[in-house]
Scaffold this motif. Structure first.
Motif, PDB file in Angstrom:
ATOM      1  N   THR A 494      32.908  24.419  15.562  1.00  0.00           N
ATOM      2  CA  THR A 494      33.807  25.070  16.504  1.00  0.00           C
ATOM      3  C   THR A 494      32.969  25.717  17.591  1.00  0.00           C
ATOM      4  OG1 THR A 494      35.374  25.551  14.730  1.00  0.00           O
ATOM      5  CG2 THR A 494      35.652  26.757  16.788  1.00  0.00           C
ATOM      6  N   LEU A 495      33.328  25.455  18.861  1.00  0.00           N
ATOM      7  CA  LEU A 495      32.567  26.004  19.985  1.00  0.00           C
ATOM      8  C   LEU A 495      33.522  26.429  21.087  1.00  0.00           C
ATOM      9  CD1 LEU A 495      29.299  24.723  21.563  1.00  0.00           C
ATOM     10  CD2 LEU A 495      31.287  25.068  23.031  1.00  0.00           C
ATOM     11  N   ASP A 496      33.263  27.608  21.639  1.00  0.00           N
ATOM     12  CA  ASP A 496      34.031  28.126  22.767  1.00  0.00           C
ATOM     13  C   ASP A 496      33.041  28.776  23.723  1.00  0.00           C
ATOM     14  OD1 ASP A 496      35.879  29.121  24.531  1.00  0.00           O
ATOM     15  OD2 ASP A 496      37.119  30.108  23.017  1.00  0.00           O
ATOM     16  N   ALA A 497      32.963  28.269  24.964  1.00  0.00           N
ATOM     17  CA  ALA A 497      31.974  28.760  25.924  1.00  0.00           C
ATOM     18  C   ALA A 497      32.628  28.950  27.284  1.00  0.00           C
ATOM     19  CB  ALA A 497      30.802  27.780  26.042  1.00  0.00           C
ATOM     20  N   SER A 498      32.114  29.915  28.060  1.00  0.00           N
ATOM     21  CA  SER A 498      32.643  30.156  29.396  1.00  0.00           C
ATOM     22  C   SER A 498      31.545  30.681  30.304  1.00  0.00           C
ATOM     23  CB  SER A 498      33.803  31.156  29.356  1.00  0.00           C
ATOM     24  OG  SER A 498      33.366  32.407  28.844  1.00  0.00           O
ATOM     25  N   LEU A 499      31.680  30.413  31.596  1.00  0.00           N
ATOM     26  CA  LEU A 499      30.848  30.967  32.655  1.00  0.00           C
ATOM     27  C   LEU A 499      31.786  31.620  33.664  1.00  0.00           C
ATOM     28  CD1 LEU A 499      28.418  27.956  33.279  1.00  0.00           C
ATOM     29  CD2 LEU A 499      27.888  30.054  32.006  1.00  0.00           C
ATOM     30  N   PHE A 500      31.396  32.759  34.212  1.00  0.00           N
ATOM     31  CA  PHE A 500      32.300  33.466  35.119  1.00  0.00           C
ATOM     32  C   PHE A 500      31.519  34.191  36.213  1.00  0.00           C
ATOM     33  CE2 PHE A 500      31.140  36.476  31.836  1.00  0.00           C
ATOM     34  CZ  PHE A 500      30.868  37.637  32.536  1.00  0.00           C
ATOM     35  N   ARG A 501      32.225  34.467  37.301  1.00  0.00           N
ATOM     36  CA  ARG A 501      31.728  35.312  38.379  1.00  0.00           C
ATOM     37  C   ARG A 501      32.884  36.169  38.862  1.00  0.00           C
ATOM     38  NH1 ARG A 501      27.708  36.323  41.788  1.00  0.00           N
ATOM     39  NH2 ARG A 501      28.151  36.881  43.962  1.00  0.00           N
ATOM     40  N   SER A 502      32.614  37.471  39.028  1.00  0.00           N
ATOM     41  CA  SER A 502      33.654  38.406  39.427  1.00  0.00           C
ATOM     42  C   SER A 502      33.159  39.264  40.584  1.00  0.00           C
ATOM     43  CB  SER A 502      34.045  39.303  38.241  1.00  0.00           C
ATOM     44  OG  SER A 502      35.039  40.230  38.615  1.00  0.00           O
ATOM     45  N   ILE A 503      34.021  39.464  41.575  1.00  0.00           N
ATOM     46  CA  ILE A 503      33.715  40.320  42.720  1.00  0.00           C
ATOM     47  C   ILE A 503      34.805  41.386  42.798  1.00  0.00           C
ATOM     48  CG2 ILE A 503      33.351  40.416  45.210  1.00  0.00           C
ATOM     49  CD1 ILE A 503      32.676  37.416  45.080  1.00  0.00           C
ATOM     50  N   SER A 504      34.411  42.640  42.624  1.00  0.00           N
ATOM     51  CA  SER A 504      35.362  43.750  42.580  1.00  0.00           C
ATOM     52  C   SER A 504      35.146  44.663  43.780  1.00  0.00           C
ATOM     53  CB  SER A 504      35.195  44.549  41.285  1.00  0.00           C
ATOM     54  OG  SER A 504      35.308  43.701  40.159  1.00  0.00           O
ATOM     55  N   LYS A 505      36.251  45.162  44.355  1.00  0.00           N
ATOM     56  CA  LYS A 505      36.174  45.949  45.576  1.00  0.00           C
ATOM     57  C   LYS A 505      36.939  47.260  45.441  1.00  0.00           C
ATOM     58  CE  LYS A 505      36.052  41.723  48.382  1.00  0.00           C
ATOM     59  NZ  LYS A 505      36.730  40.935  49.454  1.00  0.00           N
ATOM     60  N   ASP A 506      36.568  48.210  46.307  1.00  0.00           N
ATOM     61  CA  ASP A 506      37.264  49.493  46.424  1.00  0.00           C
ATOM     62  C   ASP A 506      37.260  50.289  45.129  1.00  0.00           C
ATOM     63  OD1 ASP A 506      37.930  49.197  49.140  1.00  0.00           O
ATOM     64  OD2 ASP A 506      39.624  47.922  48.629  1.00  0.00           O
ATOM     65  N   TYR A 507      36.146  50.222  44.407  1.00  0.00           N
ATOM     66  CA  TYR A 507      36.030  51.025  43.205  1.00  0.00           C
ATOM     67  C   TYR A 507      36.176  52.504  43.542  1.00  0.00           C
ATOM     68  CZ  TYR A 507      34.698  47.704  39.586  1.00  0.00           C
ATOM     69  OH  TYR A 507      34.706  46.723  38.643  1.00  0.00           O
ATOM     70  N   ILE A 508      36.815  53.213  42.621  1.00  0.00           N
ATOM     71  CA  ILE A 508      37.029  54.649  42.813  1.00  0.00           C
ATOM     72  C   ILE A 508      35.950  55.415  42.052  1.00  0.00           C
ATOM     73  CG2 ILE A 508      38.602  56.570  42.396  1.00  0.00           C
ATOM     74  CD1 ILE A 508      40.905  54.548  42.657  1.00  0.00           C
ATOM     75  N   ALA A 509      35.235  56.269  42.775  1.00  0.00           N
ATOM     76  CA  ALA A 509      34.221  57.138  42.190  1.00  0.00           C
ATOM     77  C   ALA A 509      34.323  58.486  42.882  1.00  0.00           C
ATOM     78  CB  ALA A 509      32.829  56.533  42.354  1.00  0.00           C
ATOM     79  N   SER A 510      33.479  59.425  42.501  1.00  0.00           N
ATOM     80  CA  SER A 510      33.498  60.741  43.134  1.00  0.00           C
ATOM     81  C   SER A 510      32.375  60.854  44.150  1.00  0.00           C
ATOM     82  CB  SER A 510      33.377  61.855  42.093  1.00  0.00           C
ATOM     83  OG  SER A 510      32.182  61.713  41.347  1.00  0.00           O
ATOM     84  N   ALA A 511      32.628  61.616  45.208  1.00  0.00           N
ATOM     85  CA  ALA A 511      31.644  61.834  46.259  1.00  0.00           C
ATOM     86  C   ALA A 511      31.763  63.266  46.753  1.00  0.00           C
ATOM     87  CB  ALA A 511      31.858  60.859  47.417  1.00  0.00           C
ATOM     88  N   GLN A 512      30.695  63.775  47.349  1.00  0.00           N
ATOM     89  CA  GLN A 512      30.701  65.121  47.896  1.00  0.00           C
ATOM     90  C   GLN A 512      31.794  65.246  48.966  1.00  0.00           C
ATOM     91  OE1 GLN A 512      28.490  66.863  46.293  1.00  0.00           O
ATOM     92  NE2 GLN A 512      28.839  68.876  47.197  1.00  0.00           N
ATOM     93  N   CYS A 513      32.516  66.365  48.922  1.00  0.00           N
ATOM     94  CA  CYS A 513      33.635  66.541  49.845  1.00  0.00           C
ATOM     95  C   CYS A 513      33.201  66.466  51.306  1.00  0.00           C
ATOM     96  CB  CYS A 513      34.319  67.882  49.588  1.00  0.00           C
ATOM     97  SG  CYS A 513      35.517  67.822  48.227  1.00  0.00           S
ATOM     98  N   SER A 514      31.983  66.866  51.600  1.00  0.00           N
ATOM     99  CA  SER A 514      31.510  66.853  52.978  1.00  0.00           C
ATOM    100  C   SER A 514      31.501  65.451  53.581  1.00  0.00           C
ATOM    101  CB  SER A 514      30.102  67.453  53.051  1.00  0.00           C
ATOM    102  OG  SER A 514      29.216  66.721  52.212  1.00  0.00           O
TER     103      SER A 514
END
Length: 679
Positions: A494-514
């Motif tokens: 039994t064999l199950d294989a995959s290859l993938f590429r993902s491009i993600s945008k507009d990630y939400i993180a924290s930054a200095q208010c200034s």
């Protein structure tokens, strides 16, 4: 004493590709024909693991890693390196919504689970927002086969001197079926090769019930579940003495109550193959406490000593209607309507003192009611083309409204506001089954995650001395995923294989208010902002070979992942995700004295380095280094008619290791012992 090998055809492969699943397409299909990357852990595999944690059961699924941070009782799951909050967690197809910054922990007891389906890659078309990395769908056990059946089990966890106790009753008669369950898991501080990790004890209890009735081709089901959880939080001694003189965090409460109803009507006509409705009401109660004080490296004028308390109640109402139909012999179509409404009643307090000599008292509070409504319509068509090809296309349209509805505070950093969004996303996949015992697949899918109520409206006092302010101007996080794969199965391989590429945008993180002029807050404070992006590529593999007439099955499962993370001022592959992880081993099944079934598994777990270069909200860079690791383990199970004895021997060489920066140091040499009886 005679031991006879089980014949090859009696040994079930670790993954059978003809297993029927639901999650990959929202309708019944086999793993082999599914256009998605999917792994199924069935009840037998769950039983053999002897684990009391769903997260630990899924630890070896390709592409899955555990995020526990400092909270041993709050394990979450990351798929393909994405944060846990970007993955969907479902119980019987119903989403466990969560508006925190860390994602949904999986509290359900493994004894309640029939199987777990893990789908990797964006599933937002079929399962909505938060399924940008994939979906974990937990299908629970329903009734039994006899009027009255039962099960009791207990286990001992040596690494924490912990124990579990579980009991269930189930049955079926005259169209009715039922299940009742109660269980508790309590663990003390975790013991590692480098010593005991303080304040890592956990306590989880659950009570659950199900009642169903079936007639003709109709089935109606009702369920009620209650989960009660608490966990301490480990703080490394290295965190104290410089920036902090005190840093204590606890989660004394993380409870959930849920009521649900489902209705299924199979094959009402030649055109319609299935009608499905479900509804649920879910309440989550959370409480976090933190004591934090500045250390000697902090200037006296900026000194502080705070106590933070964060309490909230999140109430969710979910509704789903789905129609499976066949308008043409070559088309299988699903269409559906889904509605989710979340209400968040949140209270934040900060008490203590700040400034030179801690002379300035602080007493800040904010009591808030926030809400989010998500209505969506979705459709998917599987078109059987000539030449053994099948084309699956899907689309979902979202309409989201969110707002901070009520506010009582002495803190000027909160405001009553509202946001909304309309979005349409799609997916497409092509499968080819013209080769003997082989299916090839290729696909494209989009992901979508709308900002949480915490990110948009409530913010948090937690962290250091600075508040993280909400930002109602945030955009949704999105992703594009490209994938190819192959599945092969014969009598032995039994064999199950995959290859993938993902491009993600507009990630939400924290930054200095200034650096975010649109958000009004203090210069020393931070806020949430769309600043980060990520690009990932990799591969996943699961393979198992049954050696004929021996009962032995060598196997391998693992993944390779390269993840590039782009901060405001930084571009790095050091993202805290190991490039390679996996498990390989040798399983064996045999009979003792002709009536005792024995299973054994000798295996190695391993992972590569997992360094993480991160950027704080003030722009300061820091590097967390985690070395590569490997552990040697054994698992045994013996089945005596209605009794089972299980034993796991873990980390036999007592290796000191972390799997990633998101996990604490793991237990040293330890064992799990489980006893179970059916009646």
């Amino acid at each position: 004493m005679a031991v006879t090998s089980v014949q090859a055809e009696e040994v079930a492969p670790h993954v059978k590709l003809d297993t029927v699943v639901i999650t990959g397409t929202r309708t019944e299909t086999s793993i082999k024909e599914s256009p998605a990357s999917i792994t199924v852990i069935d009840a037998a595999e769950i039983e053999k693991s002897n684990s009391s944690s769903v997260a630990d059961i899924l630890r070896d699924v390709p592409g899955v890693t555990i995020d526990e941070s400092s909270l041993a009782g709050l394990k979450r799951l990351k798929i393909r390196g994405e944060a846990a909050r970007r993955g969907g967690v479902l119980i019987d197809g119903q989403e466990v919504t969560d508006h925190t910054s860390y994602g949904s922990p999986i509290l359900i007891n493994p004894e309640l689970i029939e199987r777990i389906e893990v789908v990797r890659g964006p599933q937002s078309v079929l399962y909505g927002s938060k399924a940008i990395s994939g979906v974990i769908n937990i299908i629970t056990k329903k009734g039994g086969e006899k009027p009255l059946e039962g099960n009791v089990s207990s286990s001992y966890i040596s690494a924490s001197k912990g124990h579990t106790v579980n009991a269930s009753l189930r049955g079926a008669q005259s169209g009715w079926d039922y299940r009742l369950f109660a269980g508790r898991t309590k663990e003390n501080n975790r013991k590692t090769p480098n010593g005991e990790l303080s304040n890592t004890g956990t306590d989880n209890a659950s009570v659950a019930g199900y009642l169903g009735y079936g007639w003709d081709n109709h089935k109606l089901g009702f369920s009620a579940d209650y989960y009660e959880s608490s966990s301490g939080s480990f703080v490394s001694p290295d965190a104290l003495g410089t920036a902090f003189s005190k840093f204590e965090l606890d989660m004394p409460q993380r409870d959930m109550q849920k009521l649900a109803a489902t209705y299924d009507w199979d094959k009402p006509s030649d055109l319609i193959s299935k009608v499905h409705f479900d509804a649920y009401h879910q309440v989550i109660d959370r409480k976090f406490t933190q004591n934090v004080a500045s250390g000697p490296f902090i200037p006296a004028i900026m000194g502080y000593d705070y106590k933070h308390v964060d309490e909230d109640t999140q109430t969710t109402i979910g509704l789903l209607g789905q129609l499976d139909w066949t308008p043409h012999p070559d088309h299988k179509v699903i269409t559906g309507l889904q509605y989710l409404h979340d209400d968040l009643d949140k209270s934040l307090t900060r008490t203590g003192a700040r400034g030179i000599g801690l002379a300035t008292p602080v007493n800040s509070y904010a009591n808030m009611d926030a809400s989010m409504s998500t209505a969506s319509v979705f459709a998917q068509d599987t078109w059987q083309l000539p030449a053994d090809l099948a084309l699956t296309t899907g689309v979902r349209h979202y309409r989201i409204k969110a707002s901070l509805d009520k506010l009582d505070t002495n803190d000027t950093g909160f405001q009553v506001r509202s946001t909304s969004d309309n979005a349409t996303i799609g997916s497409m996949a092509l499968t080819y089954s013209g080769l003997d015992s082989t299916t090839l697949r290729a696909g494209y899918s989009q992901g979508y995650v709308y900002p949480t109520l915490l990110q948009a409206f409530t913010g948090t006092y937690f962290g250091t001395s600075a508040t993280v302010r909400p930002n109602p101007g945030l955009k949704a996080e999105t992703s594009d995923n490209y994938e190819v794969g192959a599945r092969y199965e014969n009598k032995q391989l039994t064999l199950d294989a995959s290859l993938f590429r993902s491009i993600s945008k507009d990630y939400i993180a924290s930054a200095q208010c200034s650096s975010v002029p649109s958000v009004a807050c203090g210069a020393s404070e931070s806020t949430y902002v769309n600043i980060d992006q990520a690009k990932s590529f990799g591969g996943e593999l699961a393979v198992e070979y049954t050696i004929a007439d021996t009962g032995f099955s060598p196997y391998l499962s693992g993944s390779y992942l390269r993840r590039q993370y782009q901060f405001a001022n930084l571009d790095t592959y050091k993202t805290g995700v190991p490039s390679a992880t996996g498990r390989f081993g040798l399983k064996h099944e045999a009979k003792l004295w002709g009536k005792v079934d024995l299973t054994s598994d000798f295996y190695v777990r391993a992972g590569s380095r997992a360094d993480e270069l991160s950027e704080s909200s003030s722009g300061r860079l820091s590097l967390a280094e985690v070395a590569g690791w490997q552990t040697y383990n054994m698992s045994f199970n013996a089945y005596f008619d209605d009794y089972r004895l299980g034993l796991d021997l873990l980390n036999i060489t007592d290796h000191a290791y972390q799997t990633s920066p998101d996990e604490m140091e793991q237990p040293g040499r330890s064992f799990l012992l489980k006893v179970e009886a059916d009646f």
